[in-house]
Design an enzyme around this catalytic site. Structure first.
Site, short mmCIF file in Angstrom:
data_model
loop_
_atom_site.label_atom_id
_atom_site.label_comp_id
_atom_site.label_asym_id
_atom_site.label_seq_id
_atom_site.Cartn_x
_atom_site.Cartn_y
_atom_site.Cartn_z
N LYS A 204 0.72 -1.07 -0.14
CA LYS A 204 -0.04 -0.07 0.07
C LYS A 204 0.78 1.32 -0.03
O LYS A 204 1.96 1.37 0.26
CB LYS A 204 -0.98 -0.04 1.13
N ARG A 245 -3.30 -9.81 5.41
CA ARG A 245 -3.70 -10.07 3.82
C ARG A 245 -2.74 -9.63 2.96
O ARG A 245 -2.38 -8.38 2.79
CB ARG A 245 -5.08 -9.39 3.70
N1 PMM Z 1 -7.42 -3.86 0.95
C1 PMM Z 1 -7.81 -4.05 -0.39
C2 PMM Z 1 -8.90 -4.91 -0.73
N2 PMM Z 1 -9.58 -5.78 0.17
N3 PMM Z 1 -9.95 -6.25 2.27
C3 PMM Z 1 -9.68 -6.32 3.76
N4 PMM Z 1 -10.30 -6.66 4.40
N5 PMM Z 1 -8.54 -5.11 4.03
C4 PMM Z 1 -7.86 -4.57 3.32
O1 PMM Z 1 -6.85 -3.80 3.80
C5 PMM Z 1 -8.11 -4.54 1.93
C6 PMM Z 1 -9.19 -5.72 1.39
C7 PMM Z 1 -7.19 -3.37 -1.31
O2 PMM Z 1 -5.83 -3.90 -1.79
P1 PMM Z 1 -5.59 -4.68 -3.36
O3 PMM Z 1 -6.40 -4.03 -4.30
O4 PMM Z 1 -4.09 -4.96 -3.08
O5 PMM Z 1 -6.62 -5.99 -3.05
#
Ligand code: PMM
Length: 270
Positions: A204, A245
């Site tokens: 991020k 995650r």
């Molecule tokens: N961040 C993203 C997408 N889904 N879900 C949870 N629970 N927590 C997060 O911080 C989160 C998420 C965005 O990141 P990506 O585009 O790399 O998936």
């Protein structure tokens, strides 16, 4: 929790896994590298992203959920839509991960309650196209934890079993860099909610800014933030997080296992 974005436009892996066969293979590879859960999403939530039609989201997500669930993978579905969550659970998903914590779709909490599966309630203030304008806090930790606590109460009133709720600070969602660090540095405030904590630091912006090129000030590119992601993951694990995650699973899975081994080897305190 390994990330499997079946999207053309996610910020760091957009377009990599749009083909369902390749996506299932990648999900299996994440498990082979140490993931306990594979989080399948069909809609990018990058800052500024526009919503995709529900039919498109269903078409992206369902074949991948089905393929992985049939092979025995513990799948979570990353969606803000009750219709997608319900269909994914029908195909074998066992966790609903909603970045809006049930706020984007009025039917979500009831749908999850009916499905009887764990529910990730992330801190969220609004859709991606406007979320950067919604970042603004006096005391970020107190406000974010209180907002998540209110959402926890709301989903429980809608019928979700409180013991099945997992909370998430929503790093990068309506947050500036300092906000993300402050939220990571406050494990006691999260523990006060009494629920398992999931954190999503992977690649991020706050890491890109931390590692910016000293000469130009340019943030470190997203794909070169995995070592820093692992560092955040292991520190979060040491502070008691339930899951992290991440995109690049191997290093993080190894690191959190090291942390767990060290913790369990510590002499018990009198
Ligand atoms: N961040 C993203 C997408 N889904 N879900 C949870 N629970 N927590 C997060 O911080 C989160 C998420 C965005 O990141 P990506 O585009 O790399 O998936």
């Amino acid at each position: 929790m390994g990330i499997l974005n079946v999207t053309p436009d996610s910020f760091s892996d957009g377009g990599d896994w749009l083909d369902p066969g390749r996506a299932v293979e990648h999900g299996l590879a994440l498990v082979a590298r140490g993931a306990d859960i594979v989080d399948v999403g069909g809609e990018s939530t990058r800052p500024g992203a526009r919503r995709v039609p529900v039919e498109e989201e269903l078409a992206r997500v369902l074949p991948v959920v089905r393929g992985l669930a049939r092979r025995g993978v513990l799948v979570s579905v990353d969606s803000m839509r009750a219709e997608v969550a319900e269909a994914a659970v029908d195909e074998g998903a066992r966790i609903v991960n909603d970045v809006s914590g049930g706020r984007a779709d009025d039917r979500m909490a009831k749908t999850v309650a009916r499905a009887g599966v764990p529910f990730v309630v992330m801190h969220w203030r609004g859709q991606s196209r406007e979320m950067d304008e919604l970042a603004g806090y006096g005391d970020v930790v107190a406000e974010v934890v209180a907002e998540v606590g209110r959402q926890l109460d709301a989903v429980v009133s809608a019928g979700v079993d409180p013991s099945r709720v997992i909370v998430d600070p929503g790093l990068g969602f309506a947050k500036g860099r300092r906000d993300d660090w402050a939220l990571l540095a406050a494990p006691d405030a999260w523990a006060a909610l009494g629920r398992p904590l999931l954190v999503g630091p992977s690649r991020k912006r706050f890491l890109g800014e931390l590692l910016a090129d000293p000469a130009t000030g340019e943030p470190r590119p997203a794909r070169e933030r995995d070592d820093a992601t692992t560092a955040v993951a292991v520190l979060a694990a040491a502070q008691g997080a339930w899951a992290v995650r991440v995109h690049e699973v191997r290093a993080t899975a190894d690191a959190v296992r090291v942390e767990a081994a060290l913790r369990s080897a510590r002499p018990a305190r009198a």
